[in-house]
Design a protein around this motif. Sequence first.
Motif, PDB file in Angstrom:
ATOM      1  N   ILE A   1     -27.725 -36.142  92.259  1.00 15.76           N
ATOM      2  CA  ILE A   1     -27.899 -36.836  90.988  1.00 15.76           C
ATOM      3  C   ILE A   1     -29.317 -36.603  90.484  1.00 15.76           C
ATOM      4  O   ILE A   1     -30.283 -36.665  91.259  1.00 15.76           O
ATOM      5  CB  ILE A   1     -27.655 -38.352  91.170  1.00 15.76           C
ATOM      6  CG1 ILE A   1     -26.201 -38.626  91.587  1.00 15.76           C
ATOM      7  CG2 ILE A   1     -28.015 -39.126  89.904  1.00 15.76           C
ATOM      8  CD1 ILE A   1     -25.958 -40.074  92.001  1.00 15.76           C
ATOM      9  N   LEU A   2     -29.440 -36.361  89.190  1.00 22.20           N
ATOM     10  CA  LEU A   2     -30.742 -36.243  88.537  1.00 22.20           C
ATOM     11  C   LEU A   2     -30.866 -37.359  87.506  1.00 22.20           C
ATOM     12  O   LEU A   2     -30.023 -37.481  86.612  1.00 22.20           O
ATOM     13  CB  LEU A   2     -30.882 -34.875  87.844  1.00 22.20           C
ATOM     14  CG  LEU A   2     -30.641 -33.634  88.709  1.00 22.20           C
ATOM     15  CD1 LEU A   2     -30.727 -32.375  87.863  1.00 22.20           C
ATOM     16  CD2 LEU A   2     -31.630 -33.579  89.863  1.00 22.20           C
ATOM     17  N   ILE A   3     -31.906 -38.157  87.628  1.00 20.99           N
ATOM     18  CA  ILE A   3     -32.122 -39.302  86.737  1.00 20.99           C
ATOM     19  C   ILE A   3     -33.351 -39.034  85.871  1.00 20.99           C
ATOM     20  O   ILE A   3     -34.407 -38.640  86.375  1.00 20.99           O
ATOM     21  CB  ILE A   3     -32.333 -40.597  87.547  1.00 20.99           C
ATOM     22  CG1 ILE A   3     -31.093 -40.921  88.396  1.00 20.99           C
ATOM     23  CG2 ILE A   3     -32.683 -41.759  86.612  1.00 20.99           C
ATOM     24  CD1 ILE A   3     -29.859 -41.277  87.603  1.00 20.99           C
ATOM     25  N   THR A   4     -33.219 -39.287  84.553  1.00 22.85           N
ATOM     26  CA  THR A   4     -34.353 -39.084  83.650  1.00 22.85           C
ATOM     27  C   THR A   4     -35.187 -40.339  83.440  1.00 22.85           C
ATOM     28  O   THR A   4     -36.397 -40.262  83.240  1.00 22.85           O
ATOM     29  CB  THR A   4     -33.887 -38.567  82.277  1.00 22.85           C
ATOM     30  OG1 THR A   4     -33.047 -39.553  81.646  1.00 22.85           O
ATOM     31  CG2 THR A   4     -33.129 -37.253  82.406  1.00 22.85           C
ATOM     32  N   HIS A   5     -34.518 -41.527  83.461  1.00 20.71           N
ATOM     33  CA  HIS A   5     -35.251 -42.779  83.257  1.00 20.71           C
ATOM     34  C   HIS A   5     -34.378 -43.950  83.695  1.00 20.71           C
ATOM     35  O   HIS A   5     -33.214 -43.765  84.059  1.00 20.71           O
ATOM     36  CB  HIS A   5     -35.708 -42.931  81.808  1.00 20.71           C
ATOM     37  CG  HIS A   5     -34.607 -43.081  80.803  1.00 20.71           C
ATOM     38  ND1 HIS A   5     -33.735 -42.053  80.484  1.00 20.71           N
ATOM     39  CD2 HIS A   5     -34.214 -44.145  80.037  1.00 20.71           C
ATOM     40  CE1 HIS A   5     -32.884 -42.464  79.565  1.00 20.71           C
ATOM     41  NE2 HIS A   5     -33.151 -43.733  79.284  1.00 20.71           N
TER      42      HIS A   5
ATOM     43  N   VAL B   1     -30.719 -37.797  95.423  1.00 22.81           N
ATOM     44  CA  VAL B   1     -30.921 -38.511  94.167  1.00 22.81           C
ATOM     45  C   VAL B   1     -32.384 -38.402  93.746  1.00 22.81           C
ATOM     46  O   VAL B   1     -33.280 -38.936  94.408  1.00 22.81           O
ATOM     47  CB  VAL B   1     -30.512 -39.997  94.282  1.00 22.81           C
ATOM     48  CG1 VAL B   1     -30.611 -40.675  92.918  1.00 22.81           C
ATOM     49  CG2 VAL B   1     -29.105 -40.128  94.851  1.00 22.81           C
ATOM     50  N   TYR B   2     -32.611 -37.696  92.653  1.00 25.10           N
ATOM     51  CA  TYR B   2     -33.954 -37.459  92.130  1.00 25.10           C
ATOM     52  C   TYR B   2     -34.199 -38.340  90.901  1.00 25.10           C
ATOM     53  O   TYR B   2     -33.284 -38.588  90.116  1.00 25.10           O
ATOM     54  CB  TYR B   2     -34.117 -35.999  91.722  1.00 25.10           C
ATOM     55  CG  TYR B   2     -34.044 -35.008  92.854  1.00 25.10           C
ATOM     56  CD1 TYR B   2     -35.199 -34.473  93.417  1.00 25.10           C
ATOM     57  CD2 TYR B   2     -32.811 -34.596  93.361  1.00 25.10           C
ATOM     58  CE1 TYR B   2     -35.129 -33.553  94.458  1.00 25.10           C
ATOM     59  CE2 TYR B   2     -32.733 -33.678  94.406  1.00 25.10           C
ATOM     60  CZ  TYR B   2     -33.901 -33.169  94.949  1.00 25.10           C
ATOM     61  OH  TYR B   2     -33.824 -32.258  95.980  1.00 25.10           O
ATOM     62  N   GLY B   3     -35.433 -38.782  90.724  1.00 27.56           N
ATOM     63  CA  GLY B   3     -35.791 -39.548  89.549  1.00 27.56           C
ATOM     64  C   GLY B   3     -37.256 -39.940  89.580  1.00 27.56           C
ATOM     65  O   GLY B   3     -37.933 -39.791  90.611  1.00 27.56           O
ATOM     66  N   PRO B   4     -37.781 -40.438  88.461  1.00 27.20           N
ATOM     67  CA  PRO B   4     -39.204 -40.804  88.392  1.00 27.20           C
ATOM     68  C   PRO B   4     -39.526 -41.966  89.304  1.00 27.20           C
ATOM     69  O   PRO B   4     -38.810 -42.969  89.337  1.00 27.20           O
ATOM     70  CB  PRO B   4     -39.407 -41.173  86.917  1.00 27.20           C
ATOM     71  CG  PRO B   4     -38.044 -41.529  86.419  1.00 27.20           C
ATOM     72  CD  PRO B   4     -37.082 -40.674  87.181  1.00 27.20           C
ATOM     73  N   ASP B   5     -40.631 -41.848  90.055  1.00 28.58           N
ATOM     74  CA  ASP B   5     -40.981 -42.885  91.034  1.00 28.58           C
ATOM     75  C   ASP B   5     -41.680 -44.087  90.420  1.00 28.58           C
ATOM     76  O   ASP B   5     -41.869 -45.102  91.082  1.00 28.58           O
ATOM     77  CB  ASP B   5     -41.831 -42.297  92.163  1.00 28.58           C
ATOM     78  CG  ASP B   5     -43.275 -41.979  91.748  1.00 28.58           C
ATOM     79  OD1 ASP B   5     -43.564 -41.969  90.520  1.00 28.58           O
ATOM     80  OD2 ASP B   5     -44.108 -41.724  92.632  1.00 28.58           O
ATOM     81  N   ASN B   6     -42.088 -43.985  89.161  1.00 25.41           N
ATOM     82  CA  ASN B   6     -42.831 -45.081  88.533  1.00 25.41           C
ATOM     83  C   ASN B   6     -41.953 -45.915  87.606  1.00 25.41           C
ATOM     84  O   ASN B   6     -42.446 -46.582  86.707  1.00 25.41           O
ATOM     85  CB  ASN B   6     -44.047 -44.541  87.778  1.00 25.41           C
ATOM     86  CG  ASN B   6     -43.676 -43.533  86.703  1.00 25.41           C
ATOM     87  OD1 ASN B   6     -42.548 -43.032  86.677  1.00 25.41           O
ATOM     88  ND2 ASN B   6     -44.612 -43.215  85.824  1.00 25.41           N
TER      89      ASN B   6
END
Length: 258
Positions: free
Chosen positions: A50-54, A76-81
Amino acid sequence: MLKVTPIPAFNDNYIWLVSDNQSHHFVVDPGDADAVIAHLKQQQIALTGILITHHHFDHTGGIEKLQKHFNQALLVYGPDNENITGLTHPISSKIKQIELPLTRKPVEILHLPGHTLGHIAYQIESHLFCGDTLFNAGCGRLFEGTPEQMLASLNRIAALDDNTLLYPAHEYTLANLKFALTVEPDNQNLHKYHQDALQLRAQNRPTLPTMLGQQKAINPFLRSDSPSIWQHTASHFQQPIQDGQTCFTLLRQWKDNF
């Protein structure tokens, strides 16, 4: 060669399924796990990740159920902040590239604050999955960021090759075109594109992906230096416009209340 397939969800979301020629399949922003699982069953394929943008729920709401369905094996990838539960590979603001089994080339990470502060996009070869930053003929609302941040983010996208294919997360095109025609009614490229989009939607076909070069010709939020847009925006707000940033800021306000 990558294959990208839209999985419709909710009223106007697209969950993009990105596949290679082997057995790797990723979905981008799966807000609805059931829609993804139904599509995968129909195609008889298994998910890799999975790729997450926000962090907005219509983009992240399916993570937990998908992970459970695939026995907690998904990447599962996505922004850490941002507040996103379930990331196995958090992406910090310092990371510019990641490796995915979809492609031998590094995947470029574009950090695009504006819609949210941690919003990112994934450039996989010639495909850019841009979430809610750039839409067909529009751009995302400023829920967390500033107009200055959003314009800078859009300029990062605009600096890419004109042949880049853009995959926003929503089918907002006809509403966006109605606004675009209001702020730049003398744009003949825009009128032609509007007719094409009307035909696509009449056939219940997506207006996405769209090519960056096309967007530069018709998207008012990529054209905030256009004298025609300056003129119509200045007239609408009854104030002079002397730079693209002011024009963009007023355009976004105008669209918010359109």
